[in-house]
Scaffold this active site. Structure first.
Site, short mmCIF file in Angstrom:
data_model
loop_
_atom_site.label_atom_id
_atom_site.label_comp_id
_atom_site.label_asym_id
_atom_site.label_seq_id
_atom_site.Cartn_x
_atom_site.Cartn_y
_atom_site.Cartn_z
N ASP A 1 -87.19 -81.95 -29.56
CA ASP A 1 -86.28 -81.77 -28.44
C ASP A 1 -85.45 -80.50 -28.60
O ASP A 1 -84.48 -80.48 -29.37
CB ASP A 1 -85.36 -83.00 -28.35
N ASP B 1 -85.60 -76.93 -22.43
CA ASP B 1 -85.40 -78.25 -23.00
C ASP B 1 -86.70 -79.06 -23.04
O ASP B 1 -87.06 -79.73 -22.05
CB ASP B 1 -84.34 -79.01 -22.19
C1 LIG Z 1 -85.93 -92.91 -24.51
C2 LIG Z 1 -85.50 -91.44 -24.53
C3 LIG Z 1 -84.34 -91.01 -23.89
C4 LIG Z 1 -83.98 -89.67 -23.92
C5 LIG Z 1 -84.76 -88.76 -24.57
C6 LIG Z 1 -84.41 -87.36 -24.57
N1 LIG Z 1 -84.85 -86.50 -25.47
O1 LIG Z 1 -84.38 -85.31 -25.16
C7 LIG Z 1 -83.69 -85.44 -24.02
C8 LIG Z 1 -83.16 -84.25 -23.30
C9 LIG Z 1 -81.90 -84.51 -22.56
C10 LIG Z 1 -80.86 -83.78 -23.31
O2 LIG Z 1 -79.89 -84.67 -23.68
C11 LIG Z 1 -81.51 -83.19 -24.53
N2 LIG Z 1 -82.93 -83.17 -24.23
N3 LIG Z 1 -83.67 -86.72 -23.63
C12 LIG Z 1 -85.93 -89.18 -25.20
C13 LIG Z 1 -86.28 -90.50 -25.16
F1 LIG Z 1 -87.41 -90.95 -25.74
#
Ligand SMILES: Cc1ccc(-c2noc([C@H]3C[C@@H](O)CN3)n2)cc1F
Length: 326
Positions: free
Chosen positions: A33, A218
């Site tokens: 991420d 992102d």
């Molecule tokens: C269940 C789940 C929920 C969220 C995320 C998630 N991972 O990265 C992000 C985006 C949003 C921001 O906050 C940073 N990057 N969201 C992954 C999941 F597997």
């Protein structure tokens, strides 16, 4: 210097991409991420009722794990999900490159979205460590820990539509893109891979938007979240589209011909093909768009919808972000 490559495998609807990571000899599938900076994992410290279907990291089974006494972490993501827990250090290997004594954040609590997302064993943040949530001392990301060992201080993302892609660390594989890489300077002060995005194009018609919010690259976000007036302008060109609060965003007849959408990466407009801007079916005839409003949050979020169409370079050496056609 080292280089490393790892597969990024999509979950349903390309909602997220997971990559195998070895922690103290235990392999978990993590969501890389670039929009956050915590490396956290499902662990044996969670209630077993919350770990069904997940691989959990068991610190007691790693001979190289060291507890970080008194340290804790707590994170929440853009969609309202979150997790929290305690911290240790271990050797973390991705694609053959090992970061020794990497901070590994063990979950003791995770939100329901993570419990039900059984393919996901945690997240590996690739943003900048000034937004790491470990207290009392922020910890480095895996990329920051290993950066000095890499051939070049950069990584690339090649995510694919309904197919496995790759993350590469330390080198730019010229076989993965065509033409030039178009770079924008990154402002990392907010912790993100953030750049200006002051114009866009819809169906080939360009508009400048001096008031448009900056954007972040992102990989952890599935969609493309743009300023509200830009989303409105885009779907004004899609017959039968509507912003449907019950579906959580813009939907339209799946038979629609979506216009191409160009996004500014600094001074370069990357044109996203309309034919690849549908995210998922709502039902047999209604579709949910890959382009959605950021509800005027003040940040545009360029997620996997972009990465599936453009090869991306995250260059920490020159603090720049670049895209190339592929
Ligand atoms: C269940 C789940 C929920 C969220 C995320 C998630 N991972 O990265 C992000 C985006 C949003 C921001 O906050 C940073 N990057 N969201 C992954 C999941 F597997």
């Amino acid at each position: 210097g080292e280089t490393a490559e790892v597969t990024a495998s999509p979950e349903a609807n390309d909602a997220e991409y997971l990559s195998p990571v070895s922690i103290g000899g235990q392999t978990l599938n993590l969501d890389f991420d670039t929009g956050s900076a915590d490396l956290w994992v499902f662990s044996t410290e969670l209630p077993t009722s919350e770990t069904s279907g997940h691989t959990t990291f068991d610190p007691s089974k790693s001979s190289t794990f060291k507890k970080y006494d008194g340290a804790t972490w707590k994170i929440s993501y853009g969609d309202g999900s979150g997790a929290s827990g305690d911290v240790g250090f271990d050797n973390v290997a991705i694609g053959g490159a090992t970061a020794t004594s990497q901070a590994v954040e063990l979950a003791t609590s995770v939100s329901s979205q993570f419990v039900s997302d059984q393919a996901n064993d945690g997240l590996l943040g690739l943003a900048f460590s000034n937004i790491n949530t470990v207290s009392p001392t922020k910890q480095k990301t895996w990329f920051e820990t290993i950066k000095s060992q890499l051939e070049n201080p950069l990584f690339t993302a090649d995510l694919e539509k309904d197919a496995s892609g790759t993350y590469d660390f330390g080198n730019i594989d010229s076989s993965k893109y065509t033409g030039d890489i178009h770079y924008a300077p990154v402002d990392k002060s907010g912790g993100f891979w953030e750049f200006n995005s002051k114009s866009y194009s819809i169906g080939g018609t360009k508009s400048s938007c001096t008031t448009c919010s900056p954007a972040i690259a992102d990989t952890g976000t599935s969609l493309l979240l743009v300023d509200d007036d830009v989303a409105k302008a885009y779907y004004a060109q899609v017959d039968g589209s509507k912003n449907d609060s019950t579906q959580g965003g813009y939907v339209y007849p799946c038979s629609s011909n979506l216009p191409d959408f160009g996004i500014a990466i600094g001074d370069y407009i990357a044109v996203l093909k309309g034919s690849d801007l549908t995210y998922a079916n709502v039902d047999s005839s209604t579709c949910f768009g890959g382009i959605q409003s950021n509800a005027n949050s003040g940040m545009q979020i360029f997620g996997d919808v972009m990465f599936k169409q453009y090869f991306a370079v995250f260059d920490a050496g020159n603090t720049q972000f670049g895209v190339a056609s592929k």
